[in-house]
Structures are given as structure tokens and as C-alpha cells.
Design a protein around this motif. Structure first.
Motif, PDB file in Angstrom:
ATOM      1  N   ILE A   5       1.933 -28.495 -12.427  1.00  0.00           N
ATOM      2  CA  ILE A   5       1.100 -27.486 -12.868  1.00  0.00           C
ATOM      3  C   ILE A   5       1.482 -26.954 -14.438  1.00  0.00           C
ATOM      4  N   HIS A   6       2.859 -26.514 -14.333  1.00  0.00           N
ATOM      5  CA  HIS A   6       3.291 -26.238 -15.477  1.00  0.00           C
ATOM      6  C   HIS A   6       3.284 -27.161 -16.645  1.00  0.00           C
ATOM      7  N   HIS A   9      -0.506 -27.528 -17.712  1.00  0.00           N
ATOM      8  CA  HIS A   9      -1.137 -26.338 -18.310  1.00  0.00           C
ATOM      9  C   HIS A   9      -0.432 -26.219 -19.967  1.00  0.00           C
ATOM     10  N   GLN A  10       0.891 -26.721 -20.148  1.00  0.00           N
ATOM     11  CA  GLN A  10       1.424 -26.592 -21.469  1.00  0.00           C
ATOM     12  C   GLN A  10       0.638 -27.820 -22.181  1.00  0.00           C
ATOM     13  N   ALA A  13      -2.857 -26.157 -23.059  1.00  0.00           N
ATOM     14  CA  ALA A  13      -2.911 -24.973 -24.081  1.00  0.00           C
ATOM     15  C   ALA A  13      -2.160 -25.610 -25.436  1.00  0.00           C
ATOM     16  N   CYS A  19      -9.298 -31.017 -21.142  1.00  0.00           N
ATOM     17  CA  CYS A  19      -9.428 -30.840 -19.988  1.00  0.00           C
ATOM     18  C   CYS A  19     -10.564 -31.777 -19.522  1.00  0.00           C
ATOM     19  N   LEU A  65      -2.302 -20.126 -15.605  1.00  0.00           N
ATOM     20  CA  LEU A  65      -1.645 -21.196 -15.330  1.00  0.00           C
ATOM     21  C   LEU A  65      -2.469 -22.394 -14.651  1.00  0.00           C
ATOM     22  N   LEU A  66      -3.363 -21.912 -13.516  1.00  0.00           N
ATOM     23  CA  LEU A  66      -4.095 -22.780 -12.852  1.00  0.00           C
ATOM     24  C   LEU A  66      -5.205 -23.294 -13.510  1.00  0.00           C
ATOM     25  N   GLU A  67      -5.673 -22.880 -14.781  1.00  0.00           N
ATOM     26  CA  GLU A  67      -6.832 -22.942 -15.219  1.00  0.00           C
ATOM     27  C   GLU A  67      -7.039 -24.482 -15.935  1.00  0.00           C
ATOM     28  N   ILE A  69      -6.801 -27.100 -13.921  1.00  0.00           N
ATOM     29  CA  ILE A  69      -5.838 -27.882 -13.071  1.00  0.00           C
ATOM     30  C   ILE A  69      -6.646 -28.752 -11.696  1.00  0.00           C
TER      31      ILE A  69
END
Length: 466
Positions: A5-6, A9-10, A13, A19, A65-67, A69
Motif C-alpha cells: 500500500i505504501h 501510494h508513493q 503520488a 491509477c 493512503l488507500l486512495e 489502491i
């Protein structure tokens, strides 16, 4: 493994990938996969949500953070407007009128559902073979079962078709397939996550549970889904579990294990030796290890299945084709009910309904059902006493390795016994996590009620120990 997830996310971002590209990749992999993990893909919904995430990033807005995923949903959860089949003929065309609370919380956090996942019909099974979509195949060896009932969810995570998946655990249905496929699977404390919108199997032990590839991802998803829900009166408010807190394992001083589990004739010799080797490694770290006494596994299995069958017979009585499902007309209303249920329920579901009605019937309820309720209370009391002596209970997830596809269908009794090490913790309503270490089917970490944080702490400890 590091947090997926991390990492994703990075990447999102930092505009290292879009996405839409990520979601498209997952959808394509799900459609091409040969493990029978998919009941339906959610292309339109997933791509629409992904487009919105990309637009936010393009506008310079920050994302959660979950956006963005991608995640999977066991096909027993309501997701408004999508088909929710429970892998059954009865509901193969049923569309959800609302969304389960746990799933809605993930949507609110920006996570993107990409698939409704194959499972044992209505959660009835330990192998994900009792399904109209074909047996789920193990992620490591496709000749073996994927485990059940959340087999599709565990295999999807193991094969990276989803970043995480939401399974459902009644007597081990998250933990056992997680062990079979070498991923993490959590059954939280009963009531920590709302059950609203999860098709009821056994209401007194049903739990919403995340499956992922790291302890950190389990923590993130657990925090988002947890909390009191006015639509589920068994749910309760819980404190958020902090990432830094679960790295500090200094408070864990003692670990217990059930000697009768390990001395059982049913346990695979390799699982036994690997488990005892893990115990020795824990001792070397200065943690006290204690042997504990517990109910025999056959008593646990009998108690669990008596109660689970009684509850599922009651819960599924509403499914007769009148309000929900694939109705088959016959010469009168009574016959229509009979043929609808007979033709549309799987053999395993019918077996559990018949067994449940039997133990609830006059002349049997006092002898069987009420005794099982008393045994459940005794099991809970046993756990309370154990956690006065130890911080954590460690156990194998299963007594044996995954069977070949087809074998469980030939011997339902053997399938029930494969749950011997998971059902006790369900009856006690305790937080229990499968970790993909220690034995061929992993290890099970259990703590006292509401102490889910300690379970995650010990999982981090084991990562550095074995």
C-alpha cells in the motif's frame, strides 16, 4: 515483505504510474488468471474511480493512503449495483441494493474494488470447491485447493491480482486459506468491524477480515474498517492501531501453545517439527514459553459445527425464492419453496441446513444445541484463564497440508477436521492472525479479546525471529 500500500501510494503520488494503468493491469491479470478466483470483475466502477484519482493527482491535490489502491471482495459482501452471488445458483443473478459498512469505509478512503472473489457457497466449506464457478486453485500448486471459504481472496493476494482482499472468517475462513497460500490473514476480535452487509453464515462468529502480504497492510486496512456501526449492535468502538506501536515488541514476555494440538495423531509430522523448531527460536529470544491445556480438537470441531449449522439453518431460511434469488415455480407455494432450495443450494449447504435443523429440533436441542452453548462458554473461560498466564498463544493454522482438488468433496468429515486449530479461537471471539512463516501452512497468533494490536506486534517479532 514491505507494505504494498505504501509503495503504490508513493508511485501514484509521484506520478510514476497512473491509477488507470494500475487498475487496468489488475483487471487484465484477473481475467487472464487460471486459478478460478473471479466471480465477476468490476471494470466500469473501478476504472471510473481510477480516473477520478488521476484527475486529483493531475490537479496537484494530495491523495489518501488507500486512495487508488485496488482490492478484492469475497463474493458474500454487498456492493450496491453489483452482482453478489455467494458463489451459489440461488443468487447468481442477485444485485446488491446497498453496500456493506466495511466495504463502504474502504470506498470512502478511496480504495478501488476490482473483483468479486470466488469462495465456498455461502461460506460453507474449507477448500473453495463448493462453488458454481469452479474450484479455486492454490497459488503455489494449482493441483491443490486454495483453502476456504475465502480461497479466491487469498489466492488473488498471493498472485498479486489484488493489493489486498476482504474475506470473511467464521471458523477459519480467512486464516486457513491465508496459510495455504502463504499470505497474512486476520480474524479480528468479534465486533471490531461491522458485519452489516456480510451475508450471515453463523452470526455469533462471523468476522470481516483483511488478507494482505504484510503486517503493515493488514494494520492499515483494519484501522479503516474498524468502528462502531449503528446497523450492527455487536460492533464496538476501538482505538486506532499506530504503526510505530506495533514495532515495539518489548512488552511480550510469554507465549503459550496447546500441547494437545502438537501431540495429536492428526498433525502432519513436518508441521509438528517445524512448529517446535519455531518454539525453540522464540525461547532463544528470551521469551518464556508455556505448555497449555485445552479442549481436544474433536470437541472444538463438534461444538463449532453444531452451533454454526444451527445458525446457518436459521439465517438461510429467508432464501426461498420469494424475495431473493432464482425462484423455480412448481404446482403450489410449498413445492415451489422446496424445489427452489433443493435445486439451488449446494450439497454442502443442504448438509449444513439439515444438520442445523436437526440440532434445533424438539428432542435434540437440549441434548446437542444447549450443550454446545455451554461448551462455548467453557471454551471462552479457558481462554480467559490462559491469558492470565501468557501474552500470546501460538499454534499451527492447520494440522495438515492442503489436499488435492477433489479430495475434500469425497470426505466432508475430513474437511471439517481441517478446521481443528482455527475454530476454537472463533468460539472464543479472539483476534487471530495467520502469518506465512514457521510451518508449510503458516502460524496462528492469538491474543486476548480486543487486543488486536498485540497480535500485530508479535507478527512483527516473528518476522525478525524465524
Amino acid at each position: 515483505m514491505e507494505s504494498q500500500i505504501h509503495k503504490i501510494h508513493q508511485q501514484l503520488a509521484n506520478k510514476e504510474m497512473s491509477c488507470v494503468a494500475l487498475v487496468t493491469e489488475k483487471l487484465n491479470a484477473l481475467k487472464a488468471n487460471t486459478h478460478n478466483t473471479v466471480n465477476s470483475t468490476l471494470d466500469d466502477l473501478a476504472l471510473d474511480l481510477a480516473t477520478k484519482v488521476d484527475a486529483k493527482i493531475a490537479n496537484g491535490e494530495s491523495i489518501g493512503l488507500l486512495e487508488g489502491i485496488p482490492f478484492g471482495i469475497k463474493d458474500v459482501y454487498m456492493l450496491q449495483g453489483t452482482t453478489t452471488t455467494a458463489s451459489s445458483d440461488l443468487l447468481k443473478n442477485y444485485k446488491s441494493a446497498y453496500t456493506a459498512t466495511a466495504i463502504q469505509k474502504l470506498l470512502d478512503a478511496g480504495a478501488i474494488p476490482v473483483v468479486k472473489e470466488n469462495c465456498d457457497s455461502f461460506g460453507h466449506g474449507s477448500s473453495s470447491e463448493n462453488t458454481i464457478f469452479g474450484s479455486v486453485k492454490n497459488a503455489i500448486n494449482p493441483n491443490l485447493v486454495g483453502g476456504g471459504s475465502s480461497g479466491g481472496s487469498a489466492v488473488n493476494v498471493a498472485k498479486d491480482y489484488t493489493v489486498f482482499s476482504i474475506g470473511g472468517d467464521t471458523g477459519g475462513s480467512v486464516r486457513q486459506p491465508a496459510g495455504y497460500n502463504h499470505v497474512y490473514g486476520l480474524k479480528p476480535t468479534y465486533g471490531r468491524i461491522s458485519r452489516y452487509g456480510l451475508m450471515a453464515y453463523a452470526s455469533s462468529t462471523d468476522c470481516v477480515g483483511p488478507i494482505a502480504k504484510s503486517v503493515e497492510d493488514i494494520r492499515i486496512v483494519l484501522n479503516v474498517m474498524s468502528g462502531k456501526d449503528i446497523k450492527d449492535q455487536t460492533s464496538y468502538a476501538s482505538a486506532e492501531i499506530n504503526a510505530e506501536n506495533i514495532k515495539d515488541t518489548s512488552e511480550i514476555k510469554s507465549v503459550g501453545y496447546f500441547k494437545n494440538f502438537i501431540d495429536s495423531d492428526a498433525i502432519d509430522p513436518k508441521i509438528k517439527s517445524d512448529f517446535l523448531s519455531t518454539i525453540e527460536k522464540i525461547k532463544v529470544k528470551g521469551i518464556e514459553v508455556k505448555e497449555l491445556d485445552f479442549f481436544q480438537s474433536d470437541i472444538l470441531v463438534s461444538t463449532y459445527y453444531t452451533l454454526a449449522m444451527a445458525e446457518t439453518a436459521s439465517n438461510l431460511s429467508r432464501l426461498d425464492g420469494s424475495n431473493y434469488g432464482n425462484r423455480i415455480e412448481d404446482k403450489n407455494l410449498k413445492e415451489s419453496y422446496a424445489i427452489t432450495r433443493s435445486e439451488n443450494f449446494s450439497e454442502e449447504t443442504k448438509r449444513r441446513i439439515v444438520g442445523g435443523n436437526q440440532v434445533l429440533s424438539q428432542g435434540f436441542s437440549d441434548e446437542i444445541y444447549l450443550k454446545s452453548l455451554a461448551l462455548r462458554d467453557a471454551i471462552s473461560e479457558n481462554f480467559e484463564d490462559d491469558f492470565k498466564d501468557v501474552d500470546i498463544i501460538l499454534s499451527p493454522v492447520t494440522p495438515s497440508t492442503p489436499p488435492e482438488i477433489g479430495n475434500s468433496l469425497k470426505d466432508p468429515h475430513a474437511m471439517y477436521l481441517s478446521d481443528a486449530y482455527t475454530v476454537g479461537f472463533s468460539l472464543g471471539q479472539l483476534p487471530t492472525l495467520t502469518v506465512p512463516q514457521g510451518t508449510e501452512t503458516g502460524l496462528q497468533i492469538t491474543a486476548a479479546k480486543t487486543n488486536d494490536e498485540l497480535v500485530l506486534k508479535f507478527a512483527n517479532f516473528l518476522k525478525d525471529t524465524i
